[in-house]
Design a protein around this motif. Structure first.
Motif, mmCIF file in Angstrom:
data_model
loop_
_atom_site.group_PDB
_atom_site.id
_atom_site.type_symbol
_atom_site.label_atom_id
_atom_site.label_comp_id
_atom_site.label_asym_id
_atom_site.label_seq_id
_atom_site.Cartn_x
_atom_site.Cartn_y
_atom_site.Cartn_z
ATOM 1 N N GLY A 1 -20.789 6.644 -3.710
ATOM 2 C CA GLY A 1 -20.938 5.696 -4.808
ATOM 3 C C GLY A 1 -19.772 4.735 -4.871
ATOM 4 N N ALA A 2 -18.559 5.269 -4.663
ATOM 5 C CA ALA A 2 -17.377 4.400 -4.691
ATOM 6 C C ALA A 2 -17.459 3.364 -3.582
ATOM 7 C CB ALA A 2 -16.119 5.247 -4.540
ATOM 8 N N VAL A 3 -17.923 3.786 -2.418
ATOM 9 C CA VAL A 3 -18.053 2.832 -1.303
ATOM 10 C C VAL A 3 -19.080 1.765 -1.660
ATOM 11 C CG1 VAL A 3 -18.681 2.568 1.103
ATOM 12 C CG2 VAL A 3 -17.349 4.541 0.398
ATOM 13 N N ILE A 4 -20.164 2.184 -2.339
ATOM 14 C CA ILE A 4 -21.167 1.188 -2.745
ATOM 15 C C ILE A 4 -20.527 0.160 -3.674
ATOM 16 C CG2 ILE A 4 -23.241 0.881 -4.164
ATOM 17 C CD1 ILE A 4 -24.356 3.409 -2.989
ATOM 18 N N VAL A 5 -19.739 0.635 -4.630
ATOM 19 C CA VAL A 5 -19.076 -0.300 -5.555
ATOM 20 C C VAL A 5 -18.182 -1.258 -4.776
ATOM 21 C CG1 VAL A 5 -17.446 -0.492 -7.449
ATOM 22 C CG2 VAL A 5 -19.150 1.310 -7.467
ATOM 23 N N VAL B 1 -10.337 -3.552 -4.518
ATOM 24 C CA VAL B 1 -9.764 -2.387 -3.832
ATOM 25 C C VAL B 1 -9.243 -1.386 -4.867
ATOM 26 C CG1 VAL B 1 -7.993 -1.604 -2.229
ATOM 27 C CG2 VAL B 1 -9.207 -3.735 -1.803
ATOM 28 N N LEU B 2 -8.591 -1.932 -5.885
ATOM 29 C CA LEU B 2 -8.041 -1.071 -6.925
ATOM 30 C C LEU B 2 -9.156 -0.269 -7.604
ATOM 31 C CD1 LEU B 2 -5.168 -0.748 -7.834
ATOM 32 C CD2 LEU B 2 -5.660 -2.201 -9.794
ATOM 33 N N LEU B 3 -10.273 -0.955 -7.877
ATOM 34 C CA LEU B 3 -11.426 -0.287 -8.495
ATOM 35 C C LEU B 3 -11.896 0.862 -7.607
ATOM 36 C CD1 LEU B 3 -13.713 -0.167 -10.550
ATOM 37 C CD2 LEU B 3 -14.900 -1.934 -9.276
ATOM 38 N N PHE B 4 -11.967 0.587 -6.322
ATOM 39 C CA PHE B 4 -12.418 1.618 -5.378
ATOM 40 C C PHE B 4 -11.495 2.846 -5.440
ATOM 41 C CE2 PHE B 4 -11.861 3.237 -0.976
ATOM 42 C CZ PHE B 4 -13.097 3.850 -0.836
ATOM 43 N N LEU B 5 -10.174 2.598 -5.376
ATOM 44 C CA LEU B 5 -9.222 3.717 -5.400
ATOM 45 C C LEU B 5 -9.332 4.491 -6.719
ATOM 46 C CD1 LEU B 5 -6.097 2.088 -3.743
ATOM 47 C CD2 LEU B 5 -7.598 3.817 -2.789
ATOM 48 N N ALA B 6 -9.448 3.725 -7.820
ATOM 49 C CA ALA B 6 -9.519 4.388 -9.128
ATOM 50 C C ALA B 6 -10.750 5.286 -9.186
ATOM 51 C CB ALA B 6 -9.580 3.354 -10.230
ATOM 52 N N LEU B 7 -11.876 4.773 -8.649
ATOM 53 C CA LEU B 7 -13.107 5.571 -8.691
ATOM 54 C C LEU B 7 -12.945 6.857 -7.882
ATOM 55 C CD1 LEU B 7 -16.159 3.194 -8.368
ATOM 56 C CD2 LEU B 7 -15.669 4.855 -10.129
ATOM 57 N N ILE B 8 -12.375 6.700 -6.673
ATOM 58 C CA ILE B 8 -12.217 7.882 -5.821
ATOM 59 C C ILE B 8 -11.348 8.919 -6.528
ATOM 60 C CG2 ILE B 8 -11.098 8.691 -3.714
ATOM 61 C CD1 ILE B 8 -13.108 7.255 -2.460
ATOM 62 N N GLY C 1 -11.403 6.653 -15.640
ATOM 63 C CA GLY C 1 -12.763 6.147 -15.793
ATOM 64 C C GLY C 1 -12.793 4.778 -16.439
ATOM 65 N N PHE C 2 -11.801 4.512 -17.282
ATOM 66 C CA PHE C 2 -11.801 3.217 -17.953
ATOM 67 C C PHE C 2 -11.364 2.099 -17.030
ATOM 68 C CE2 PHE C 2 -11.390 6.058 -21.688
ATOM 69 C CZ PHE C 2 -12.595 5.721 -22.261
#
Length: 1593
Positions: free
Chosen positions: A1269-1273, A368-375, A318-319
């Motif tokens: 939500g991750a896709v929105i980000v 991209v990294l943010l997206f993967l982390a969120l998923i 989450g961080f």
């Protein structure tokens, strides 16, 4: 080849002029490009081979085994392979990104940098698809392809790594690390593949292994597939798609959700928990109570640890959000200065190598990294939730089974001495187990949250330095306040509950006595008393609302306050201001931090509750059991134990196996000695027994009795001399202090032994040993006990059904006429939730159950107590003497009816807890003449009582009559209901598919509007405007922050180019600028906090005013509804509106509404902000919105169905528990514990299945909305990176921070929508009652026009009267004409249903008079206001109604009369002496329904009530039906004297009461048949009246 490449922009090896990329002078492998090309080979190989196989495979799928094949995982190492493949995919993505970024640094395109990585990604994806298909179709030979692929991949990557090392590329370069990782992963996957070969032996081995699918999957009834599907499906709940999508076409039923998998069944978990519990009982210290916590940990600790691990992973991931945001914002400005610099620095093998940090400074990579982390974070979080919920459900099942097992073994004295009340047991089942389950759901939070908070504060400190602690301090200091509010909330909820139970009690009373209230015109008095209680309830609801809104306010305001404190401190302590990257990372971190702190108070509260629950459970599990007191006291001779029945001995006894054999030896000689001394066979023998209920007082002492086999034994004695206790002592329910009970081992005559359904081995052995001691005994207890089941199931009670036997039993108990009255015959549900039967009917069903059972011994405990004389004679002759004695069954009968003693073969006379005499009647006649004479005199008295008893005959008739009345009206209602349902169904079938779907997925806007409008328009307006304002202010705060921080960075970057000509004015400007940013920021924050408070208050008070209005209108409507409404609407249905639905409207809708509006507005404001910053985002929004729409539409329908299922399966479970606790002695006497346990397990499993599916559906939704939500980000980040100039870093940060919040709130929008929809159903139901017509209370005359003392004379004219109950129904009175002189005594008689009672109701204008009129003293009653009319007449109804309160309140609720008048009335009604004797006299308490008086006394109170009225017209509707002859004669005289000058209309149920009347009216089918003086009518021999009188004499 080379010339071709020269002109191309894209070439595989790049085309730097100075280097010949394709030269292989130094050896082939030393050309980097060639090595990369070699790397492509395995990928291409895999794709070429697998595609054809996959296509052929998809063609021939029909050959699969018929199980849930697509979920069966055959191959070992399955999860390991999925995890490794996911890692492989991730590494390929990194490799690809690294390749692209490196390629951008170089002068020309080098395809070989990223092309193999891309191909590798596709190949890895294909490998997993291919594997999945092979696995589900079970063709292990095809796995060889994958094996070859892993080997090839391993070799090519190793070559690459070796070359790197040769050319001095080391771990400091990213590409080296990636390659090394790939080598490791391929190696591991190779190992997994080899393992499959080793286990399944499908290749190189002669005999490949055959595998069978797990038991659950062979059973097609198991529909919960979460444990059996592959990892991807587990993580995304893909297997639930068919269920949730299918809910549209037809609702989800119990069949659709099937059974639970074995591992989740209550039985499995019960055994796990029980073992953990019992293992703590050590040999040294058998008395020590095992700890429940420890047993819970042993049984369910591992899944909780797993869940906590998932939770930690999710929290750490989450961080990543805030860090990536700060990175993206920071590096957007540095985009251009990377490539320009020294690109030649790191070149080996002719291409560029970069370090790790360099890659992470690319903002697109970060996105991209943010997206993967969120998923990943979301997947882990949902997995953690799911595991805890599954464990919680398992724990609940285990606890319920444990409690149930304990209930079945509770010692009876516990129940009767009040140590364990039914209420406590119900609370254990309904409340404590659920609290433990919830605690388990929330407990990973207990240790995850502190870690999360600490991590958050550390990161904040790293971003902002010292000022971070100020913000954190604000949050931490406000957390205790929240805890305080939470505890206060719980307290107010308790007081609210007390008031609402009180209100419900009053409402129930009103509804039960509604007819009487209307006839006496008292409804408003009672209505006011309910409203008064409701007022108290609303006061505590108001406190509740205030606390709720405070807690909501804290949640919304704390982050604002924290941000304010932090940034203000930072502004004053740090000279150089915030950068946007710091500011928005900090904002995002605060958002993350608030959630755990808010939840922590809840979790702590639940933990406290769980501690209390466990303590209660522990006490319960330690309470006394039946059958092991002997072990407990330890001083009793062993022989006693041999005879006592061992119900369920604990394991402790099992360990003492040798002991038991000794007991058997002890028993042998005693049995041999008995034979010669006894002349006849004995079924049960008690020798010098002394028994107690466990309170050290001997209830029974010095008991020596024997029960002869195959004979009828009667036990007689006064009330309270221990007759019932003796039966229970023989059944082993009492604690034996001394002596022994001996059961002879009869040959089992067709004994149906239910022991075959055994729970566990240990208990089975107990059962067998127990049955040596005693077979099943058919036992009918004194207090009748019914199951919530059909009449037939109540009688057969688990025995096989035999028609002829069943018929014989029903005839013996004369149940046929009662059964014929029931709406569905003997398939009608009776019991707590079913139809209410009267006492006599219940008792006869219990006796029938005892007769029907095929047991050798029958114990009947006072079966005649609630029966009238005819029924008891019939039962005695047909049932006991004929049916039971013909079968040669041993009967023990406890009775007060001494006239039956002549039938007894053996008599036991009891006195004061010991046996006075035993023997045959002859013995007693010769030996104890005194006792015999005493019985004789009693018998004579009972014979005189026979005359009285004839009236009891009427009691049965009355019971049947009330039943018929209840059903006559209810059936009509049922038909109406059924018709409605049929119409609906037809509509559904006629319409085409789409409309039915719409009907189920439409949101009930109309009902919502109705709810809001009942809250008042001002409140609605206030709520909407304050909500919108609040959210705009919150957006403004963050926007201002963005502008403020961006201004700083702009100055610093702006200072670069024109530093020469104006450094000074830049600094000037900065100083000036800052001054206005801060105050605006503070003002905005303050405004935001105030608005938070206002909105939370408005929502709660909107809900409160809506609740007030809805309940008030509902009560008024229902109390003023015509009597017909109560005839056709079942009482339960009306009560539900006042209990369950009102509760939902009071307490559940407001918070749901608040949450829904908040999350919706948050999502909308976030999307608005993103769209305004990067309009390109809107294009991507369209497909996302469509996806979201479909997800919520499907989910809402499925969730509603599953919620209904959960609710409807919960009730039977709770009922089964309370039922068992009530009928303990019966169940144990019958030896049916195993059957009841089985039933309990089924009910628990059904409810758990529903709950499990409901929570899995919630996970299904959350995973999907989180991914959205991750896709929105991702889209927001990508759009802002590609479309923005470099100076608006602040705005990008703003957009991304908002995008992050969307992921948290999307699923709340849907879940709240679904909840609100379910809750709005309550409003809809209440609303449907608000449409009922009221009675016309006004009348056409004014109250002033009616004379004060009307009706003075009591003259009644009935002219051409026609009456019906409802315009839809046929008239019940047709053209009746009559004239009654003032002061006449009139009798009306006729058969049931001839319209007698309808005529009495017509006097009160209770029914629809549609033609003709009744004129009393010259005024047409239809013109009078109802209140006036009804308050001037008196009526006595046939069923007496008393209300809880004082006697005074029951006689005169309006408080109009003096005490003397009340005493006078009581004297007339023969009650004066009885009331005087009561404590408090007129103020003595009357319990609910007048239960503390007998039926006759209640009827006399109703008479007194009519006398208090002193009206000149009195109507008696079969009023003397339940009074014995003597009292009735007195009353007749009283009525004649006290009402000498008034008009009395008596509706007679027994004709002799009206022989003295002045006028008799005989009715038939709504017409007057005969109308004259009784003397004249008697002279007409063939007249109706004469025939009535003959029949009655």
């Amino acid at each position: 080849m080379e010339p071709l490449d020269g002109g191309m922009g894209l070439s595989f090896c790049g085309n730097n002029r100075n280097i010949n990329a394709y030269s292989v002078e130094n050896g082939v492998l030393n050309n980097g490009c060639f090595v990369d090309a070699l790397n492509l080979v395995p990928h291409v190989f895999l794709l070429f081979i697998t595609f054809p196989i996959l296509f052929i495979g998809w063609g021939s799928q029909s050959s699969k085994v018929q199980i849930h094949h697509n979920t069966w995982l055959h191959f070992p190492g399955h999860n390991m392979r999925w995890i490794l493949t996911f890692l492989l995919l991730f590494v390929h993505v990194c490799e690809f990104a690294e390749g692209i970024v490196s390629n951008n640094v170089m002068d020309s395109n080098h395809l070989h940098l990223f092309m193999p990585a891309f191909m590798g990604f596709i190949a890895a994806t294909t490998s997993v698809v291919y594997y999945h298909n092979i696995e589900t179709s079970n063709f292990p030979k095809l796995l060889l392809v994958l094996f070859i692929y892993w080997v090839l991949g391993f070799i090519t990557k190793s070559i690459k790594l070796w070359k790197f090392a040769e050319f001095s590329v080391g771990p400091q370069h990213l590409r080296f690390c990636i390659t090394a990782l790939l080598v490791i992963l391929y190696g591991l996957l190779m190992a997994v593949e080899i393992n499959v070969i080793r286990v399944r032996k499908y290749v190189f081995f002669a005999n490949p292994q055959k595998v069978k699918p797990p038991e659950d999957l062979q059973d097609l009834g198991v529909r919960f597939l979460q444990p059996f599907v592959n990892l991807l499906s587990k993580a995304t709940y893909w297997w639930m798609n068919p269920l949730i999508m299918g809910a549209h076409k037809r609702p989800i039923e119990l069949k659709k959700i099937g059974k639970l998998p074995i591992a989740m069944r209550a039985l499995t978990n019960y055994l796990r928990l029980k073992d953990a519990y019992e293992d703590q009982r050590t040999a040294e210290d058998p008395e020590r109570a095992p700890s429940i916590w420890r047993s819970m940990y042993r049984a369910f600790g591992r899944p909780i640890l797993l869940s906590s691990t998932f939770r930690y992973l999710a929290d750490l991931l989450g961080f990543a959000g805030p860090l990536c945001i700060s990175g993206i914002v920071e590096y957007m400005n540095k985009k251009d200065d990377v490539a320009s610099g020294d690109s030649n620095k790191e070149k080996h093998l002719g291409v560029y190598f970069m370090s790790t940090t360099e890659l992470l400074q690319n903002s697109s990579v970060l996105a991209v990294l943010l997206f993967l982390a969120l998923i990943l974070q979301r997947t882990f979080l949902q997995a953690s939730y799911y595991v805890t919920i599954e464990t919680g459900i398992n724990l609940r099942g285990a606890l319920l089974a444990m409690i149930y097992n304990k209930i079945l073994r509770l010692s009876t004295s516990n129940m009767s001495m009040g140590e364990m009340t039914l209420g406590q047991i119900n609370n254990l089942v309904a409340i404590e187990t659920n609290q433990l389950m919830w605690f388990l759901f929330l407990c990973p939070n207990l240790w995850a949250m502190p870690v999360q908070i600490v991590m958050g504060v550390i990161l904040l400190q790293y971003l902002l330095g010292f000022s971070a602690f100020v913000g954190a301090a604000v949050i931490v200091l406000l957390a205790p306040v929240q805890y305080l509010i939470a505890t206060k909330l719980a307290e107010t909820q308790k007081s609210t509950l007390e008031h609402s139970t009180d209100r419900l009690k009053k409402t129930t009373e009103i509804l039960k006595g509604i007819k009487m209230l209307k006839l006496y015109a008292w409804e408003n008095i009672f209505c006011d008393s309910v409203l008064e209680t409701r007022g108290k309830e609303l006061t505590s609801l108001k406190t509740f609302a205030i606390y709720t809104s405070l807690s909501i306010f804290m949640n919304a305001a704390i982050p604002i306050a924290a941000v304010l404190a932090t940034f203000v401190t930072h502004h004053f302590t740090n000279t150089e201001g915030l950068t946007p990257s710091q500011a928005f990372a900090a904002l995002a971190l605060f958002h993350i931090l608030v959630t755990p702190l808010f939840l922590l108070s809840t979790v702590v509260r639940f933990a406290v509750k769980a501690l209390i629950s466990v303590q209660k459970l522990g006490e319960f599990l330690q309470s006394d059991e039946i059958g092991d007191d002997s072990w407990r006291n330890g001083d009793i001779s062993v022989s006693l134990d041999a005879g006592k029945k061992h119900l369920g001995m604990t394991k402790a006894i099992n360990r003492k196996q040798p002991m038991r054999y000794q007991m058997d030896h002890y028993e042998q000689p005693s049995r041999r000695q008995m034979r010669p001394t006894e002349t006849e066979d004995v079924a049960v023998k008690v020798s010098n027994g002394a028994f107690t209920w466990g309170n050290n007082l001997l209830t029974l002492s010095d008991i020596n009795i024997r029960i002869p086999t195959g004979q009828l034994t009667m036990i007689v004695g006064q009330v309270g001399c221990g007759k019932s206790s003796l039966l229970l002592a023989m059944l082993g329910e009492m604690q034996a202090v001394d002596g022994m009970v001996y059961w002879s081992n009869l040959p089992e005559c067709e004994m149906v032994h239910e022991g075959n359904i055994s729970w566990s081995e240990t208990e089975e052995s107990d059962e067998d040993i127990g049955s040596k001691n005693r077979n099943s005994v058919a036992y009918a207890a004194q207090k009748s006990w019914l199951l919530n089941a059909t009449v037939e199931e109540n009688i057969t009670f688990g025995s096989p059904f035999s028609k002829q036997r069943y018929k014989a039993v029903i005839d013996a108990c004369s149940l046929q006429p009662d059964i014929d009255l029931l709406p569905f015959g003997d398939q009608t549900e009776i019991g707590e939730r079913g139809i209410n039967l009267s006492g006599g009917q219940r008792q006869r069903i219990c006796v029938a159950r005892a007769l029907y059972q095929n047991t050798n011994i029958v114990f009947l405990d006072d079966p005649f107590s609630a029966l009238d004389i005819h029924l008891s004679d019939h039962l005695m002759q047909e049932g006991i003497l004929k049916f039971l004695q013909d079968d040669k069954r041993t009967v023990v009968l406890v009775t007060h009816k001494l006239q039956y003693l002549i039938h007894a073969d053996w008599i036991i006379a009891m006195k004061d807890g010991s046996v006075l005499r035993e023997g045959t009647l002859k013995d007693i006649q010769t030996h104890d003449i005194e006792l015999y004479d005493h019985w004789k005199t009693l018998m004579n008295r009972q014979d005189q009582g026979l005359e009285k008893d004839i009236q009891q005959d009427s009691l049965t008739l009355l019971e049947r009559k009330t039943l018929r009345r209840a059903f006559y009206s209810r059936e009509a209602k049922n038909q109406i209901d059924d018709e409605d349902e049929e119409e609906e169904e037809e509509e559904e079938e006629d319409d085409n598919f789409s409309t039915t779907t719409n009907r189920r997925s439409k949101i009930p806007w109309k009902v919502c509007w109705c709810y809001l409008s009942s809250g008042g328009f001002l409140m609605v307006f206030l709520m909407i405007s304050s909500k919108l304002l609040k959210h705009s202010v919150i957006v403004a705060i963050d926007y201002w922050l963005a502008v403020w921080t961006s201004s700083k960075t702009n100055q610093s970057t702006g200072a670069g180019p024109d530093a020469t000509n104006g450094t000074s004015n830049v600094t000037m400007r900065t100083a000036g600028d800052d001054s206005h940013y801060l105050p605006v920021f503070i003002t905005l924050c303050a405004a935001g906090i105030t608005l938070c408070l206002i909105t939370s208050l408005t929502v709660e008070f909107l809900g409160l005013s809506a609740a007030t209005n809805l309940h008030h209108n509902l009560l008024n409507k229902i109390i003023h509804a015509p009597i017909r409404f109560f005839d056709v609407t079942p009482l339960g249905q009306i009560l539900n509106r006042f209990s369950a639905d009102t509760n939902i409207i009071d307490q559940h809708i407001p918070p749901t509404l608040e949450s829904l509006t908040r999350s919706t507005l948050l999502c909308l404001s976030a999307i608005g902000v993103i769209a305004s910053i990067t309009p390109a985002f809107l294009i991507a929004l369209i497909p996302l919105a469509v996806a979201f729409y479909f997800i919520q539409k499907y989910f809402r329908v499925a969730s509603k169905d599953l919620q209904d299922l959960d609710d409807s399966t919960q009730l039977p479970l709770l009922c089964h528990f309370s039922e068992t606790a009530e009928g303990l002695t019966t169940i144990r006497a019958f030896r049916h514990e195993a059957r009841f346990k089985q039933r309990m397990l089924e009910l628990t499993d059904t409810n758990n299945t529903a709950y499990l599916f409901l929570s899995a559906a919630n996970r299904w939704l959350e995973v999907r909305t989180d991914y959205l939500g991750a896709v929105i980000v991702l889209t927001a980040a990508v759009a802002s990176i590609w479309s923005l100039r470099y100076d608006t870093g602040g705005l990008v940060g703003l957009g991304l921070t908002y995008a992050l919040t969307v992921t948290n709130y999307l699923n709340w929008v849907v879940r709240n929508l679904a909840d609100l929809e379910v809750q709005m159903a309550a409003v809809k139901k209440v609303n449907s009652f608000l449409g009922t017509e009221s009675e016309n209370y006004e009348g056409s005359m004014d109250t002033t026009q009616v004379p004060e003392n009307w009706p003075q004379n009591g003259e009644i004219k009935i002219q051409d009267l026609c009456v019906r109950y409802d315009p839809m129904l046929k008239p019940v009175l047709k053209h009746v004409n009559a004239y009654i002189d003032p002061g006449q005594k009139v009798g009306i008689c006729g058969r049931t249903g001839s319209g007698k009672s309808s005529l009495s109701l017509a006097f009160f204008n209770m029914v629809d008079i549609f033609e003709g009129k009744i004129i009393i003293d010259g005024i047409d009653i239809c013109k009078l206001p109802l209140q006036t009319l009804r308050s001037r007449l008196s009526i006595i109804l046939q069923d007496p109604v008393l209300f809880s309160g004082s006697i005074r309140f029951n006689l005169d609720p309006e408080r109009k009369c003096t005490d003397d008048r009340l005493w006078e009335a009581l004297e007339i009604a023969q009650l004066k002496n009885m009331v005087k004797a009561l404590p408090g006299g007129l103020d003595a308490a009357v319990t609910e329904g007048g239960e503390n008086f007998s039926v006759g006394q209640r009827q006399l109170f109703c008479l007194a009530r009519a006398f208090v009225r002193k009206s000149s017209i009195l109507i008696m509707d079969e009023a003397t039906a339940s009074i014995d002859m003597a009292t009735e004669n007195i009353l007749q005289k009283v009525v004649m004297t006290a009402f000498a000058d008034r008009t009395v209309v008596t509706i007679a149920h027994r004709v002799h009461t009206i022989l003295t009347a002045d006028l008799v009216i005989v009715m038939k089918r709504g017409n007057i048949l005969e109308y004259d003086k009784p003397e004249t009518l008697l002279e007409q021999e063939d007249g109706m009246f004469a025939s009535f009188v003959k029949a009655d004499m």
